[in-house]
Motif scaffolding. Structure first.
Motif, mmCIF file in Angstrom:
data_model
loop_
_atom_site.group_PDB
_atom_site.id
_atom_site.type_symbol
_atom_site.label_atom_id
_atom_site.label_comp_id
_atom_site.label_asym_id
_atom_site.label_seq_id
_atom_site.Cartn_x
_atom_site.Cartn_y
_atom_site.Cartn_z
ATOM 1 N N ALA A 69 9.340 -4.133 2.326
ATOM 2 C CA ALA A 69 8.054 -4.274 3.008
ATOM 3 C C ALA A 69 7.595 -2.916 3.529
ATOM 4 N N GLU A 70 6.282 -2.709 3.493
ATOM 5 C CA GLU A 70 5.727 -1.383 3.767
ATOM 6 C C GLU A 70 6.148 -0.819 5.125
ATOM 7 N N GLU A 71 5.978 -1.589 6.179
ATOM 8 C CA GLU A 71 6.236 -1.004 7.506
ATOM 9 C C GLU A 71 7.734 -0.906 7.796
ATOM 10 N N VAL A 89 6.317 -6.826 0.059
ATOM 11 C CA VAL A 89 5.205 -7.201 0.953
ATOM 12 C C VAL A 89 4.396 -5.999 1.429
ATOM 13 N N ASP A 90 3.078 -6.069 1.237
ATOM 14 C CA ASP A 90 2.162 -5.133 1.893
ATOM 15 C C ASP A 90 1.319 -5.968 2.856
ATOM 16 N N PRO A 91 1.571 -5.871 4.162
ATOM 17 C CA PRO A 91 0.911 -6.791 5.095
ATOM 18 C C PRO A 91 -0.591 -6.573 5.185
ATOM 19 N N ILE A 92 -1.008 -5.292 5.172
ATOM 20 C CA ILE A 92 -2.445 -4.989 5.125
ATOM 21 C C ILE A 92 -2.603 -3.830 4.157
ATOM 22 N N ASP A 93 -3.146 -4.119 3.003
ATOM 23 C CA ASP A 93 -3.433 -3.033 2.066
ATOM 24 C C ASP A 93 -4.894 -2.631 2.265
ATOM 25 N N GLY A 94 -5.071 -1.328 2.460
ATOM 26 C CA GLY A 94 -6.395 -0.848 2.843
ATOM 27 C C GLY A 94 -6.426 -0.634 4.350
ATOM 28 N N THR A 95 -5.328 -0.123 4.894
ATOM 29 C CA THR A 95 -5.269 0.048 6.351
ATOM 30 C C THR A 95 -6.353 1.007 6.846
ATOM 31 N N CYS A 96 -6.652 2.044 6.066
ATOM 32 C CA CYS A 96 -7.703 2.983 6.480
ATOM 33 C C CYS A 96 -9.052 2.233 6.544
ATOM 34 N N THR A 161 -9.622 4.441 -9.102
ATOM 35 C CA THR A 161 -8.440 5.165 -8.649
ATOM 36 C C THR A 161 -8.407 5.120 -7.126
ATOM 37 N N GLU A 162 -7.335 5.625 -6.534
ATOM 38 C CA GLU A 162 -7.236 5.804 -5.082
ATOM 39 C C GLU A 162 -6.700 7.204 -4.810
ATOM 40 N N ILE A 163 -7.040 7.730 -3.643
ATOM 41 C CA ILE A 163 -6.733 9.138 -3.374
ATOM 42 C C ILE A 163 -5.240 9.351 -3.104
ATOM 43 N N GLY A 164 -4.579 8.368 -2.483
ATOM 44 C CA GLY A 164 -3.177 8.570 -2.099
ATOM 45 C C GLY A 164 -3.123 9.320 -0.778
ATOM 46 N N PRO A 165 -1.965 9.323 -0.128
ATOM 47 C CA PRO A 165 -1.899 9.853 1.231
ATOM 48 C C PRO A 165 -1.851 11.379 1.369
ATOM 49 N N ILE A 193 -12.120 2.535 -3.770
ATOM 50 C CA ILE A 193 -12.561 1.512 -2.800
ATOM 51 C C ILE A 193 -11.657 1.419 -1.574
ATOM 52 N N GLY A 194 -10.545 2.148 -1.571
ATOM 53 C CA GLY A 194 -9.703 2.193 -0.369
ATOM 54 C C GLY A 194 -8.623 1.132 -0.291
ATOM 55 N N SER A 195 -8.473 0.332 -1.333
ATOM 56 C CA SER A 195 -7.371 -0.644 -1.384
ATOM 57 C C SER A 195 -6.881 -0.701 -2.818
ATOM 58 N N SER A 196 -5.679 -0.177 -3.041
ATOM 59 C CA SER A 196 -5.190 -0.163 -4.423
ATOM 60 C C SER A 196 -4.997 -1.585 -4.947
ATOM 61 N N THR A 197 -4.535 -2.508 -4.094
ATOM 62 C CA THR A 197 -4.292 -3.869 -4.604
ATOM 63 C C THR A 197 -5.604 -4.540 -5.031
ATOM 64 N N TYR A 212 -5.877 4.188 -12.335
ATOM 65 C CA TYR A 212 -4.720 5.087 -12.315
ATOM 66 C C TYR A 212 -4.527 5.561 -10.887
ATOM 67 N N GLN A 213 -3.304 5.889 -10.549
ATOM 68 C CA GLN A 213 -3.049 6.483 -9.231
ATOM 69 C C GLN A 213 -1.681 7.139 -9.164
ATOM 70 N N PHE A 214 -1.633 8.232 -8.427
ATOM 71 C CA PHE A 214 -0.372 8.843 -8.008
ATOM 72 C C PHE A 214 -0.290 8.630 -6.498
ATOM 73 N N GLY A 215 0.876 8.212 -6.005
ATOM 74 C CA GLY A 215 1.056 8.094 -4.554
ATOM 75 C C GLY A 215 0.948 6.676 -4.036
ATOM 76 N N LEU A 216 0.871 5.691 -4.923
ATOM 77 C CA LEU A 216 0.933 4.315 -4.431
ATOM 78 C C LEU A 216 2.398 3.872 -4.434
ATOM 79 N N TRP A 219 4.976 -1.781 -3.003
ATOM 80 C CA TRP A 219 4.302 -2.918 -2.356
ATOM 81 C C TRP A 219 2.798 -2.943 -2.690
ATOM 82 N N ASP A 220 2.249 -1.812 -3.171
ATOM 83 C CA ASP A 220 0.855 -1.809 -3.639
ATOM 84 C C ASP A 220 0.762 -2.382 -5.054
ATOM 85 N N LEU A 221 1.850 -2.287 -5.779
ATOM 86 C CA LEU A 221 1.825 -2.554 -7.220
ATOM 87 C C LEU A 221 2.418 -3.891 -7.642
HETATM 88 C C1 IPD Z 1 -2.756 2.340 0.565
HETATM 89 C C2 IPD Z 1 -4.114 1.979 0.002
HETATM 90 C C3 IPD Z 1 -4.802 3.227 -0.484
HETATM 91 C C4 IPD Z 1 -3.964 3.989 -1.506
HETATM 92 C C5 IPD Z 1 -2.572 4.252 -0.965
HETATM 93 C C6 IPD Z 1 -1.935 2.941 -0.546
HETATM 94 P P1 IPD Z 1 -2.030 0.879 2.672
HETATM 95 O O1 IPD Z 1 -2.090 1.216 1.066
HETATM 96 O O2 IPD Z 1 -3.995 1.037 -1.030
HETATM 97 O O3 IPD Z 1 -6.024 2.890 -1.057
HETATM 98 O O4 IPD Z 1 -4.566 5.225 -1.777
HETATM 99 O O5 IPD Z 1 -1.800 4.876 -1.965
HETATM 100 O O6 IPD Z 1 -0.603 3.167 -0.120
HETATM 101 O O7 IPD Z 1 -1.334 2.022 3.329
HETATM 102 O O8 IPD Z 1 -3.427 0.731 3.134
HETATM 103 O O9 IPD Z 1 -1.222 -0.382 2.696
#
Ligand code: IPD
Length: 277
Positions: A69-71, A89-96, A161-165, A193-197, A212-216, A219-221
């Motif tokens: 789980a993510e946290e 488990v990703d409890p909230i995907d798109g936390t930003c 795509t998503e930017i990654g952290p 869009i800010g939520s990879s899922t 596509y994404q690097f850095g997910l 639990w996002d996938l």
């Molecule tokens: C993140 C989001 C974001 C992606 C990150 C993910 P989180 O998940 O899906 O869009 O760029 O790579 O880790 O931290 O909001 O659960």
């Protein structure tokens, strides 16, 4: 499901109202926000609360099962996928998004047995869309069957795509250069869009042609991978090889041709592995 796992895929009904009520209420309120691996990697007390509720509820029903789980991972728990039945488990995907009240936020739960993804459930918390996929049984959104796009030509593609952290200059340069390469290949658009899922669910629905994404993270996938595959799509490594859930990188598309073209266009951004952190 794999033999003896004892779990079954949820039906098309919504998840427990308490969980949703917690997320929806918190979405509109001020939050206490902390950072994790970077200034753009956010977490709130709601992420922790929701993760705890999901895990304790599942543990009551499946006491022998394991969890990634993510946290918990952010707090130092190891992310190792063993053959045991495992909930991812990703409890909230798109936390930003959640922090900014941008209404694109999901709960994502995947389930694996014998290191094979068996089912996935992703809930779009503000649009009340429940995406489900079970290996060999199809993928659905609120009970409607999902089907990926059949597009094979990048010059006709909508790419997500998503930017990654990571936000250091070298990573940002590679991220922008990858986007530029796809725009040079004349993709119709590249969306973030800010939520990879949820982006992966759009791909499964045929509303986009590639992701596509690097850095997910796994639990996002995990859940999205089953949903995309069951909608007829391809999920693979950015090298063009098979997906490695722990590798923090992915290409997904409606067709193998599209996934391969996207993979060939990308330069790698190294994020390490989830199971080596
Ligand atoms: C993140 C989001 C974001 C992606 C990150 C993910 P989180 O998940 O899906 O869009 O760029 O790579 O880790 O931290 O909001 O659960």
């Amino acid at each position: 499901l794999g033999s003896g796992s004892g779990a079954s895929v949820p039906g098309p009904q919504s998840p427990a109202p308490t969980l949703l009520a917690i997320i929806r209420k918190a979405l509109s309120e001020e939050k206490r926000v902390s950072t994790k691996t970077s200034a753009a990697d956010l977490v709130t007390e709601t992420d922790h609360l929701v993760e705890g509720l999901i895990i304790s509820e599942l543990q009551k029903r499946f006491p022998s099962h394991r969890f990634i789980a993510e946290e918990a991972a952010a707090a130092g728990a190891k992310c190792v996928l063993t053959p045991s039945p495992t909930w991812i488990v990703d409890p909230i995907d798109g936390t930003c998004n959640f922090v900014h009240r941008f209404p694109t936020v999901a709960v994502s739960i995947g389930f694996a047995v014998n290191q094979e993804l068996e089912f996935g459930v992703i809930y779009h918390c503000t649009e009340e869309r429940l995406y489900t996929g079970r290996r060999g049984r199809g993928a659905f959104c609120n009970g409607q069957r999902l089907r990926v796009s059949g597009e094979t030509d990048i010059s006709k593609a909508l790419v997500l795509t998503e930017i990654g952290p990571k936000r250091d200059p070298a990573t940002l340069k590679l991220f922008l250069s990858n986007m530029e390469r796809l725009l040079h290949a004349k993709a119709h658009g590249v969306r973030v869009i800010g939520s990879s899922t949820l982006a992966l669910c759009h791909l499964a629905s045929g509303a986009a042609d590639a992701y596509y994404q690097f850095g997910l993270h796994c639990w996002d996938l995990a859940a999205a991978t089953v949903i995309i595959r069951e909608a007829g799509g391809i999920v693979m490594d950015t090298s063009g090889g098979p997906l490695d859930l722990m590798s923090c990188r992915v290409v997904a598309a409606g067709t193998r041709e599209m996934a391969t073209l996207i993979a060939q266009a990308l330069q790698t951004i190294n994020y390490g592995r989830d199971d080596e952190k």
